[in-house]
Design a protein around this motif. Structure first.
Motif, PDB file in Angstrom:
ATOM      1  N   HIS A 113       0.726   6.700  -5.092  1.00  0.00           N
ATOM      2  CA  HIS A 113      -0.526   7.067  -5.180  1.00  0.00           C
ATOM      3  C   HIS A 113      -1.303   6.240  -4.316  1.00  0.00           C
ATOM      4  N   LEU A 114      -1.021   6.009  -2.974  1.00  0.00           N
ATOM      5  CA  LEU A 114      -1.735   4.800  -2.176  1.00  0.00           C
ATOM      6  C   LEU A 114      -3.278   4.693  -2.211  1.00  0.00           C
ATOM      7  N   ALA A 115      -3.802   5.992  -1.909  1.00  0.00           N
ATOM      8  CA  ALA A 115      -5.419   6.273  -1.967  1.00  0.00           C
ATOM      9  C   ALA A 115      -5.910   5.918  -3.361  1.00  0.00           C
ATOM     10  N   ALA A 116      -5.357   6.335  -4.449  1.00  0.00           N
ATOM     11  CA  ALA A 116      -6.044   6.035  -5.997  1.00  0.00           C
ATOM     12  C   ALA A 116      -6.039   4.587  -6.018  1.00  0.00           C
ATOM     13  N   SER A 117      -4.695   3.847  -5.679  1.00  0.00           N
ATOM     14  CA  SER A 117      -4.397   2.485  -5.615  1.00  0.00           C
ATOM     15  C   SER A 117      -5.673   1.613  -4.851  1.00  0.00           C
ATOM     16  N   PHE A 118      -5.867   2.126  -3.790  1.00  0.00           N
ATOM     17  CA  PHE A 118      -7.051   1.750  -2.948  1.00  0.00           C
ATOM     18  C   PHE A 118      -8.473   1.547  -3.653  1.00  0.00           C
ATOM     19  N   PHE A 119      -8.402   3.052  -4.194  1.00  0.00           N
ATOM     20  CA  PHE A 119      -9.745   3.266  -4.790  1.00  0.00           C
ATOM     21  C   PHE A 119      -9.989   2.287  -6.142  1.00  0.00           C
ATOM     22  N   TYR A 120      -8.949   1.960  -6.772  1.00  0.00           N
ATOM     23  CA  TYR A 120      -8.949   1.093  -7.961  1.00  0.00           C
ATOM     24  C   TYR A 120      -9.256  -0.042  -7.801  1.00  0.00           C
ATOM     25  N   PRO A 122      -8.662  -2.413  -3.846  1.00  0.00           N
ATOM     26  CA  PRO A 122      -8.118  -2.371  -2.662  1.00  0.00           C
ATOM     27  C   PRO A 122      -7.268  -3.773  -2.343  1.00  0.00           C
ATOM     28  N   PRO A 125      -3.178  -2.735  -2.705  1.00  0.00           N
ATOM     29  CA  PRO A 125      -2.253  -2.368  -1.645  1.00  0.00           C
ATOM     30  C   PRO A 125      -2.058  -3.354  -0.695  1.00  0.00           C
ATOM     31  N   HIS A 169     -15.086  -6.222  -3.089  1.00  0.00           N
ATOM     32  CA  HIS A 169     -14.774  -5.307  -4.266  1.00  0.00           C
ATOM     33  C   HIS A 169     -15.634  -5.432  -5.491  1.00  0.00           C
TER      34      HIS A 169
END
Length: 180
Positions: A113-120, A122, A125, A169
């Motif tokens: 889940h790349l998008a979720a990883s970036f959200f949590y 950045p 990733p 972040h």
């Protein structure tokens, strides 16, 4: 204080000759500019470079993550054990620390889940992409005995980019609600 001295890096110019076949000519700019004698060159040849140290650290990290993954695969109860205490920075100040969200981002990244990883977080990733490119290109260069010199070189810009991502972040996570 601990002082880490990184050796000077060689600059490479990559010229793309053919877009279809991606043929690269690599010119080393610092080859003989420092005019070392043959004896000095032989003595300097055996010294470890920054890339050598980072490659060893990367292999160790790969072995640790692979071992943890294998252990959690064969013993599923291990993945439920939490060894990290609650964040002391958050408990004392009420603000998320610059590293908050890193574990969740790593877990999301391993699940694809790349998008979720970036959200949590950045930085996770970004660090994974730099790690994969560095280890892949260095492995190809080392396995070919430097006949395919595509190994990524250490540049301070990678660390500065990570620091900027970390600070942004932290600021967005803690102070974006006060702007709106």
């Amino acid at each position: 204080p601990i002082i880490i001295n990184f050796p000077s890096q060689s600059n490479y110019v990559i010229i793309n000759i053919n877009c279809c076949f991606a043929v690269y000519y690599i010119i080393k700019q610092e080859r003989m500019e420092n005019k070392m004698t043959k004896k000095q060159y032989e003595n300097n040849k055996d010294k470890k470079t920054t890339e050598d140290v980072l490659y060893c650290i990367g292999l160790l990290l790969f072995l640790c993550v692979s071992g943890y993954w294998a252990a959690c695969t064969f013993f599923p109860k291990l993945s439920r054990i939490t060894i990290f205490p609650p964040c002391p920075f958050y408990r004392l100040s009420g603000y998320s620390c610059p590293g908050c969200g890193g574990r969740r981002a790593g877990r999301a990244l391993f699940r694809g889940h790349l998008a979720a990883s970036f959200f949590y977080h950045p930085l996770v990733p970004y660090a994974a992409a730099v790690y994969l490119y560095f280890m892949g290109s260095q492995s190809i260069e080392r396995l070919s005995h430097k006949k395919v010199p595509i190994g990524m070189r250490y540049r301070n810009g990678y660390a500065w980019a990570a620091l900027v991502i970390l600070i942004l972040h932290f600021l967005v996570r803690n102070f974006s609600h006060s702007i709106t």
